[in-house]
Scaffold this active site. Structure first.
Site, PDB file in Angstrom:
ATOM      1  CG  HIS A 164      22.658 -24.579 -13.360  1.00 24.22           C
ATOM      2  ND1 HIS A 164      22.039 -23.658 -14.339  1.00 24.22           N
ATOM      3  CD2 HIS A 164      23.941 -24.384 -13.610  1.00 24.22           C
ATOM      4  CE1 HIS A 164      22.872 -22.936 -14.946  1.00 24.22           C
ATOM      5  NE2 HIS A 164      24.046 -23.523 -14.547  1.00 24.22           N
ATOM      6  CG  ASP A 392      30.234  -2.371  -2.660  1.00 21.60           C
ATOM      7  OD1 ASP A 392      30.472  -2.824  -1.430  1.00 21.60           O
ATOM      8  OD2 ASP A 392      30.593  -1.326  -2.995  1.00 21.60           O
TER       9      ASP A 392
END
Length: 445
Positions: A164, A392
């Site tokens: 993070h 994708d």
């Protein structure tokens, strides 16, 4: 569940990248401890029709070579993800040294159905997300780790362990989206901007105009029955259908409310109330609702550039007594949520940045409990704006996206349905003794 690591590859940028130290903003450093990664998983179920999963460059379903080559290319514009943390004085920085991101190939003898609804838990995290050895120091571990796991059913998972300090969820999505596009032979959708000092450094002198209670440590006040260390926590998923959300909204009295309440505001308020009831707290006790908020659209003087690739997550906090949450209408509670969110404008956020600079060594505000609990508070994080369907890689969109493990009691995530049917999934961690009561109150409307 069995898992076998087949190969681990340290993937370096495909081209030479800037060799420099990257200054981290206070917002980069305060959201998590430096010895931690955030885990998330994407699930891809192999289509029944083989023609639906043919990549233009490979007949193999999720060809690791294609993913590794594309990852190497994606790390060129996103070069900080191939770096390592280092300490400069009293601050952390990213050493952009191109040491690489870790790519792990694994196989499991199990089928995806063994994981049911993919609720976050230790086992799912162990099987699908790469692990990190923090014992060798702050500069020893990758900031990005990815694991491709193949299952006996033919499906695969891609598990991420993302640091993070490098960036938040929205920026990490932009990286994943670029990686996926490159894997299909396309160009990245945008050019990332890494300069945090230019855009999110504190003002000199500081201009602190607000109290910023969100940075005060949320010290847990556990009752004796939860302090013995024997009380387990449980992670589970609860689904709210579109019809249930509409029913919940119909309970609102909007006659005196001129501003429309969003679905998130209503559901977050409902979760806040349900958790307070499930814990059996006394009416006089205060319980905070903590909401991480993406500040990209809220900072406008000047605005952040499109493609800003750092942390822009700020915390909105509401406080109420348990008695007020139980007795007041849901409309009032949702109104408090809306008011807290609206308060995070440019003036407030710039003041928050200045506040963090005036408090050196400020601890991580809601992740400092050794008992791993936010008790009596609750944190509701929305992943509603992360369009994970776009991830994708050439073999179709994921059938599931979610957090792999929730470590803190009282921490939860709201994730919209991938089908666009208006439903939402709540992933939550609570003490086991509170979970059944939470379910009762959560669906009691």
């Amino acid at each position: 569940m069995s898992i076998q690591i087949k190969q681990s590859t340290m993937v370096r940028p495909a081209e030479e990248t800037p060799n420099k130290s990257l200054w981290l903003s206070n917002i980069d450093m305060i959201l998590r401890t430096p010895y931690s990664h955030t885990g998330a998983v994407l699930i891809y179920k192999q289509p029944d029709n083989n023609e639906d999963n043919i990549h233009p460059s490979s007949s193999m379903y999720f060809d690791a070579n294609i993913l590794i080559e594309a990852l190497s290319k994606a790390l060129v514009p996103f070069y900080p993800m191939a770096g390592r943390l280092k300490i400069n004085g009293d601050r952390y920085e990213i050493d952009c040294n191109a040491e690489g991101a870790l790519f792990v190939e694994a196989e499991s003898s199990h089928v995806l159905e063994d994981f049911g609804d993919f609720r976050p838990n230790d086992e799912l995290h162990r099987v699908m997300v790469p692990t990190c050895d923090y014992s060798k120091g702050i500069s020893s571990f990758p900031l990005l780790m990815v694991q491709l796991t193949r299952f006996r059913c033919g499906g695969v998972s891609i598990g991420f362990a993302q640091h993070h300090h490098v960036c938040d969820g929205m920026a990490h999505f932009e990286f994943n989206n670029s990686w996926a596009r490159i894997a299909k032979g396309l160009l990245p959708a945008l050019e990332p901007v890494h300069d945090r000092y230019l855009h999110l450094r504190p003002r000199n002198p500081p201009q602190i105009k607000y109290s910023h209670s969100q940075f005060e440590p949320f010290v847990p006040s556990l009752p004796n029955e939860l302090l013995d260390g024997k009380t387990n926590k449980s992670q589970t998923l609860f689904i709210l259908s579109r019809e249930q959300i509409n029913t919940l909204k119909q309970k609102l009295d909007l006659s005196n409310n001129t501003t429309r309440l969003s679905t998130y505001e209503v559901v977050a308020a409902h979760v806040w109330r349900s958790v307070s009831k499930a814990r059996g707290l006394s009416d006089h006790e205060e319980i905070k609702l903590i909401m991480p908020v993406d500040g990209r659209s809220r900072i406008n003087n000047p605005s952040l550039p499109k493609g800003y690739c750092g942390n822009v997550v700020f915390l909105a906090v509401c406080t109420a007594t348990v008695g007020d949450l139980s007795c007041n209408p849901l409309t009032d509670t949702a109104g408090k949520v809306q008011e807290a969110l609206k308060g995070l404008d440019d003036d407030y956020l710039r003041s928050a940045i200045d506040h963090t600079e005036s408090k050196p060594g400020l601890p991580v505000p809601y992740m400092g409990s050794p008992e791993k609990t936010l008790y009596p508070n609750v944190l509701v994080n929305s992943w509603g704006r992360i369009p994970y369907q776009a991830m994708d890689f050439g073999w179709g969109s994921p059938t599931f996206f979610g957090i792999s493990n929730i470590f803190y009691d009282g921490q939860c995530f709201l994730i919209p349905s991938r089908d666009g049917d208006g439903s939402m999934t709540l992933a939550i961690n609570l003490f086991s003794s509170h979970l059944s009561r939470f379910k009762k109150y959560f669906y009691d409307f």
